[in-house]
Design an enzyme around this catalytic site. Structure first.
Site, PDB file in Angstrom:
ATOM      1  N   CYS A   1       0.765  -1.031  -0.017  1.00  0.00           N
ATOM      2  CA  CYS A   1      -0.049  -0.103   0.096  1.00  0.00           C
ATOM      3  C   CYS A   1       0.775   1.264   0.018  1.00  0.00           C
ATOM      4  CB  CYS A   1      -0.909   0.248   1.218  1.00  0.00           C
ATOM      5  SG  CYS A   1      -1.762  -1.521   1.659  1.00  0.00           S
TER       6      CYS A   1
ATOM      7  N   HIS B   1      -1.661   6.534   2.567  1.00  0.00           N
ATOM      8  CA  HIS B   1      -1.355   5.166   3.338  1.00  0.00           C
ATOM      9  C   HIS B   1      -2.187   5.481   4.562  1.00  0.00           C
ATOM     10  CE1 HIS B   1       0.674   1.916   5.631  1.00  0.00           C
ATOM     11  NE2 HIS B   1      -0.268   1.267   4.739  1.00  0.00           N
TER      12      HIS B   1
HETATM   13 CA   LIG Z   1      -3.058  -2.111  -0.191  1.00  0.00          CA
END
Ligand SMILES: [Ca+2]
Ligand SMILES: [Ca+2]
Length: 490
Positions: free
Chosen positions: A81, A140
């Site tokens: 991510c 994030h």
């Molecule tokens: Ca992800």
């Protein structure tokens, strides 16, 4: 009647519009197109348009795909991510910023001098007169400070959890699966979709760049029972799996992709849980698809239906048992391939709906592509390429490859036919998708592929920035040791 004809029909009966409505319409006509960007966390190719799994049910993503272009060979800049999203939003590759692991949103521009010079995608739109708004997991944690004009917030974790886990109890991961909670309305993704719908119902006097970051199908695979019910266990097809598949990959490949906190396929088979895990992931995908549907419906029913580009992407892929893994975080196809669908504003482009582009593209290409679609000036810092020509001509000759990076100097190069991986210690993998879509047979070093391999090497990044200190990663023993050594020598 399609939307365009509907709009033209509306113009034809302009006498029926009030003066105020007509003024609004004229303003919209002059505006730059709006952008609605939907990010789906850990969504692999198990969506209708990519055909990654026969049981998947994604009617809303399917209808979006019918309106635009599906990039069937799109890959993440990094297979997790934080670095993937940092790369998309800065327009810079992980090998340039040194963001290889997780990173706090506030630290992205502190990663290194090149990152410091970057202008986030949303900031670029704002600088060119756009109103920017976001909700959920866009970067994030949520959003970087001041990267959007307005932020609808992000639920702190990954949604409500039962008091005790159902199946997987290792607290180092969110991984677990089962029906929970009772209603969609209890899910943060539902709230995010409603927030976006409300934004789309507002009167905006500027063009907008709006982003929504959905959490499912990121683990835990908890969604209400009804989403499990539409994927009956007895119908579940298991993904392709070759025992001992990893016998022909280099040791470093096993080291970088090792995640001891996650279940293995061998565990899932022994415990009769594999179908349950697949069901949980499919249920999560169908749930998030319904949230996407809420937003698409709101757009269709808004004054912006005809002047808004929609882009949907997942931040990387996910293995559901292939190569003995239930995880992202590898340089193989399952972890790098990701959905990417772009629908241009309906009133700008015609004749390019229902396109499928098989040329390799990267999510890094999103930044230059979106600003091109909206007619904004080029950002010369962007490292991706404008892929909008492929939306008009899917078979356009294409010299680019999609590069995925995982840790310093570990790169995968994906072309139309091949995946070539080179690791920091010089070891290699090569897969020929014409014969081996599952990437079971590593043919690196096979003399028959010598020339091909030399051509693929040319696509490796020339930057190989050291691991930035703002980026950390502790879930994998190999990278943990690497980052600790880096810190102690700096
Ligand atoms: Ca992800
Ligand atoms: Ca193998």
């Amino acid at each position: 009647m399609d939307r365009r004809n509907f709009l033209l029909g509306t113009i034809g009966s302009a006498v029926a519009l009030s003066g105020c409505q007509f003024e609004v319409f004229n303003q919209l006509k002059k505006q730059y197109p709006n952008v609605l960007m939907l990010i789906v966390d850990d969504l692999n190719d198990w969506i209708g348009p990519l055909g990654g799994h026969p049981n998947t049910k994604t009617p809303n993503i399917d209808r979006l795909a019918r309106q635009g272009t599906v990039f069937s060979n799109a890959h993440a800049p990094a297979p997790l991510c934080g670095p993937s999203r940092a790369s998309v939003m800065t327009g810079l590759a992980p090998a340039t910023t040194g963001i290889y692991g997780h990173v706090k949103d506030i630290d992205i521009k502190r990663a290194n001098p090149k990152a410091a010079e970057s202008v986030f995608l949303s900031e670029y739109f704002r600088k060119h007169g756009y109103y920017t708004a976001a909700v959920g997991k866009v970067f994030h944690q949520g959003i970087a400070p001041n990267s959007f004009d307005e932020f609808g917030g992000r639920y702190k974790g990954f949604g409500p959890s039962p008091d005790e886990r159902f199946k997987w109890h290792d607290k180092r991961t969110n991984t677990d699966w089962g029906a929970f909670p009772d209603d969609d309305e209890q899910m943060p993704d539902y709230d995010a979709a409603q927030w976006l719908a409300k934004q789309l119902g507002r009167n905006h006097n500027k063009p907008f760049f709006m982003a929504g970051g959905f959490l499912r199908p990121h683990a835990p695979w908890y969604v209400p029972q009804k989403w499990f019910d539409i994927h009956p266990l007895e119908d579940i097809v298991l993904p392709p799996f070759l025992p001992n598949d990893l016998d022909d990959v280099p040791d470093i490949a096993k080291a970088v992709s090792a995640h001891p906190m996650m279940p293995t396929t061998e565990w899932a088979l022994e415990n009769n849980e594999w179908k349950n895990i697949v069901q949980g992931y499919l249920a999560s995908v169908s749930f998030v698809d319904s949230c996407v549907g809420i937003v698409l419906d709101a757009l269709e029913n808004s004054p912006y239906a005809d002047n808004t580009a929609v882009v949907l992407w997942g931040d990387h892929g996910y293995s559901l048992g292939e190569k003995s893994k239930f995880a992202k975080m590898s340089l193989w196809e399952r972890a790098t391939r990701t959905p990417l669908i772009i629908t241009p504003p309906k009133n700008k482009v015609s004749g390019d709906a229902n396109n499928v582009v098989n040329q390799p593209v990267s999510l890094l290409d999103l930044y230059p592509t979106l600003i091109k679609i909206c007619g904004l000036p080029e950002n010369t810092q962007n490292q991706g390429v404008d892929i909008s020509p492929l939306m008009r001509q899917p078979d356009l000759p294409w010299q680019h490859a999609a590069v995925t990076t995982y840790g310093p100097n570990n790169h995968a190069v994906k072309t139309s036919r091949y995946r070539y991986i080179k690791y920091a210690d010089g070891s290699e993998e090569l897969y020929d998708h014409e014969y081996d879509v599952n990437e079971w047979h590593n043919v690196a070093g096979d003399p028959r592929y010598y020339q091909i391999q030399q051509e693929l090497i040319r696509h490796l990044p020339t930057d190989n920035a050291p691991w930035s200190q703002v980026s950390n990663y502790t879930g994998n023993p190999y990278f943990k040791a690497l980052t600790e050594n880096a810190s102690s020598t700096q």
